[in-house]
Design a protein around this motif. Structure first.
Motif, short mmCIF file in Angstrom:
data_model
loop_
_atom_site.label_atom_id
_atom_site.label_comp_id
_atom_site.label_asym_id
_atom_site.label_seq_id
_atom_site.Cartn_x
_atom_site.Cartn_y
_atom_site.Cartn_z
N ASN A 66 -5.26 21.13 -2.34
CA ASN A 66 -4.61 20.32 -3.36
C ASN A 66 -3.18 20.86 -3.51
OD1 ASN A 66 -3.49 19.45 -5.83
ND2 ASN A 66 -5.51 18.85 -6.54
N PRO A 67 -2.20 20.22 -2.85
CA PRO A 67 -0.83 20.74 -2.86
C PRO A 67 -0.22 20.86 -4.26
CG PRO A 67 -1.08 19.08 -1.15
CD PRO A 67 -2.34 19.07 -1.96
N VAL A 68 -0.63 20.03 -5.21
CA VAL A 68 -0.07 20.13 -6.56
C VAL A 68 -0.41 21.49 -7.16
CG1 VAL A 68 -0.22 19.23 -8.92
CG2 VAL A 68 0.03 17.66 -7.01
N HIS A 69 -1.67 21.88 -7.07
CA HIS A 69 -2.08 23.17 -7.64
C HIS A 69 -1.57 24.34 -6.79
CE1 HIS A 69 -4.24 20.82 -10.46
NE2 HIS A 69 -5.24 20.52 -9.67
N GLU A 70 -1.61 24.18 -5.47
CA GLU A 70 -1.13 25.24 -4.58
C GLU A 70 0.35 25.52 -4.81
OE1 GLU A 70 -4.16 24.14 -0.90
OE2 GLU A 70 -2.11 23.40 -0.86
#
Length: 175
Positions: free
Chosen positions: A91-95
């Protein structure tokens, strides 16, 4: 006053976009849910309800499947603290949030009267969705409001409650 943040011409429209919305929760993204709960229990009485959530979503334009370890604790009547740990998948948003800012406040979530109209209004004002369910009935979507506050706004479909499975999409079809 110059804040150093380049605001889009539509930034003045942010407040009306949330007019009538109810603050549902504030979310922290963390690396370890259990450690965060232990630390935050010094500040928040709880109880901390734990959830595991697996989703396939369009995240920053990319199809991603991921599992979150989550927790909710009441902050006040009707307002929760949400804790999210990305447990598996991508999940790029959280990463990106963890890589760039470390653990902390990532988004504020507002329950809105007309979910689809609210998404359209944010999009028309220059705040595109950055995380939305791939298919089926969405109950929440992250809008990219970083330019006006440094965090995201999550729009939540009216009536959805994480603690109440009867409000989840498809619940009306369950026995």
């Amino acid at each position: 006053m110059n804040t150093g943040i380049a605001l889009p011409d539509t930034a003045a429209g942010l407040k009306p976009l949330l007019a009538g919305a109810r603050l549902d929760h504030a979310c922290m993204v963390v690396r370890d849910r259990e450690r965060a709960i232990n630390n935050l229990s010094l500040l928040v009485a709880g109880p901390f309800d734990r959830f595991e959530y697996t989703n396939t979503a369009i995240v920053l334009g990319e199809r991603c499947t991921y599992t979150l370890h989550m927790a909710l604790a009441p902050l006040s009547a009707g307002v929760d603290l949400e804790i999210i740990e990305l447990h598996a998948g991508r999940n790029p948003v959280h990463e990106q949030f963890l890589a760039e800012r470390g653990e902390g406040l990532q988004h504020l979530a507002f329950e809105v009267e007309d979910f689809d109209a609210s998404i359209a209004a944010f999009r028309a004002s220059g705040f595109p969705p950055m995380l939305q369910k791939e298919s089926g009935t969405a109950v929440a979507v992250y809008m990219d409001t970083r330019s006006v506050g440094g965090f995201f706004i999550e729009l939540v479909r009216k009536g959805f409650r994480m603690r109440d499975p009867s409000t989840w999409p498809g619940a009306e079809q369950r026995p």
